[in-house]
Write a protein that holds these residues in place. Structure first.
Motif, short mmCIF file in Angstrom:
data_model
loop_
_atom_site.label_atom_id
_atom_site.label_comp_id
_atom_site.label_asym_id
_atom_site.label_seq_id
_atom_site.Cartn_x
_atom_site.Cartn_y
_atom_site.Cartn_z
N SER A 28 37.07 48.34 -100.55
CA SER A 28 36.78 48.25 -101.98
C SER A 28 35.70 49.22 -102.46
CB SER A 28 36.36 46.82 -102.32
OG SER A 28 35.19 46.48 -101.62
N TYR B 67 26.47 31.92 -111.41
CA TYR B 67 27.45 32.97 -111.13
C TYR B 67 28.23 32.72 -109.84
CZ TYR B 67 25.28 35.16 -107.10
OH TYR B 67 24.83 35.41 -105.83
N GLU B 68 27.65 31.93 -108.91
CA GLU B 68 28.25 31.74 -107.59
C GLU B 68 29.62 31.06 -107.66
OE1 GLU B 68 25.45 29.91 -104.88
OE2 GLU B 68 23.82 31.08 -105.75
N LYS B 69 29.83 30.23 -108.68
CA LYS B 69 31.11 29.53 -108.80
C LYS B 69 32.21 30.56 -109.05
CE LYS B 69 29.08 25.31 -110.57
NZ LYS B 69 27.81 25.47 -111.24
N GLY B 70 33.05 30.75 -108.07
CA GLY B 70 34.15 31.70 -108.18
C GLY B 70 33.78 33.15 -107.94
N ALA B 71 32.54 33.43 -107.53
CA ALA B 71 32.14 34.82 -107.30
C ALA B 71 32.78 35.38 -106.02
CB ALA B 71 30.62 34.92 -107.20
N GLU B 72 33.25 36.61 -106.10
CA GLU B 72 33.79 37.27 -104.92
C GLU B 72 32.67 37.66 -103.96
OE1 GLU B 72 36.15 41.39 -103.93
OE2 GLU B 72 36.66 40.35 -105.79
N THR B 73 31.55 38.11 -104.53
CA THR B 73 30.39 38.49 -103.73
C THR B 73 29.21 37.67 -104.19
OG1 THR B 73 31.20 40.76 -103.52
CG2 THR B 73 28.85 40.40 -103.10
#
Length: 199
Positions: free
Chosen positions: A22, A183-189
């Motif tokens: 990526s 932000y962590e909910k559903g974060a890719e990183t």
């Protein structure tokens, strides 16, 4: 010889392509090792980081200079006559290391950047309780700013912060987010955190 060079280049290209698809990356980059800071007084800085913040001194070395050539300029981008009198590294809990430099140089400037200045910076330490950190810092006579300030909206919701200052003006921060951030909910990183260094 031609085949050896070609094969070496092919292996390097293959290994380089095995990294994250990526984004580009410095080959083999694993993470943040240390932050280097030039300080006006090494004893004062070491005392602050070990006796107030709670870091542990790991090693000291130096001096380094080149009074005949341009080694210091070529290696570090400083005045050729600059001298590093001492370097001390401290380890701070589960975070990365801090490297303290005591320099002298003919063109040395004595500026303490604000967080808003280009090139300004601060070091943040994760703590379990920002209010307890403030009470501790106040008792030690450390200059603290407004806070603890809980962040209640946006991607950083869940964190509490407090800025404070070393005796020579270095900007620091105490931060805590025991339940994580929005932000962590559903974060890719997710951001690395010293509270869970294995993640």
């Amino acid at each position: 010889m031609k085949y050896a060079i070609r094969n070496t280049m092919l292996v390097a290209a293959l290994l380089g392509s095995m990294g994250a698809a990526s984004a580009d990356s410095i080959p083999g980059m694993r993470g943040h090792d240390h932050t280097g800071i030039t300080v006006p007084d090494m004893k004062q800085a070491v005392d602050f980081f070990t006796e107030v913040v709670g870091c542990k001194k790991a090693m000291s070395f130096g001096p380094f200079a080149d009074d005949k050539g341009t080694f210091m300029q070529d290696l570090l981008g400083v005045d050729p006559k600059a001298v590093i009198e001492e370097i001390t590294l401290v380890r701070c809990g589960y975070g990365s290391n801090i490297e303290l430099f005591k320099y002298t140089a003919p063109d040395q400037k004595d500026l303490t950047p604000k967080n808003s200045d280009i090139g300004g910076f601060h070091i943040a330490f994760y703590v379990d309780d920002v209010a307890a950190a403030k009470a501790y810092l106040d008792a030690k006579g450390v200059k603290t700013r407004m806070g603890p300030l809980p962040v209640k909206e946006g991607p950083a919701a869940g964190q509490t912060i407090l800025y404070f200052q070393a005796p020579w003006g270095l900007q620091l921060e105490a931060i805590s987010y025991p339940e994580g951030m929005a932000y962590e909910k559903g974060a890719e990183t997710v951001l690395w955190s010293p509270k869970s260094p294995e993640k």
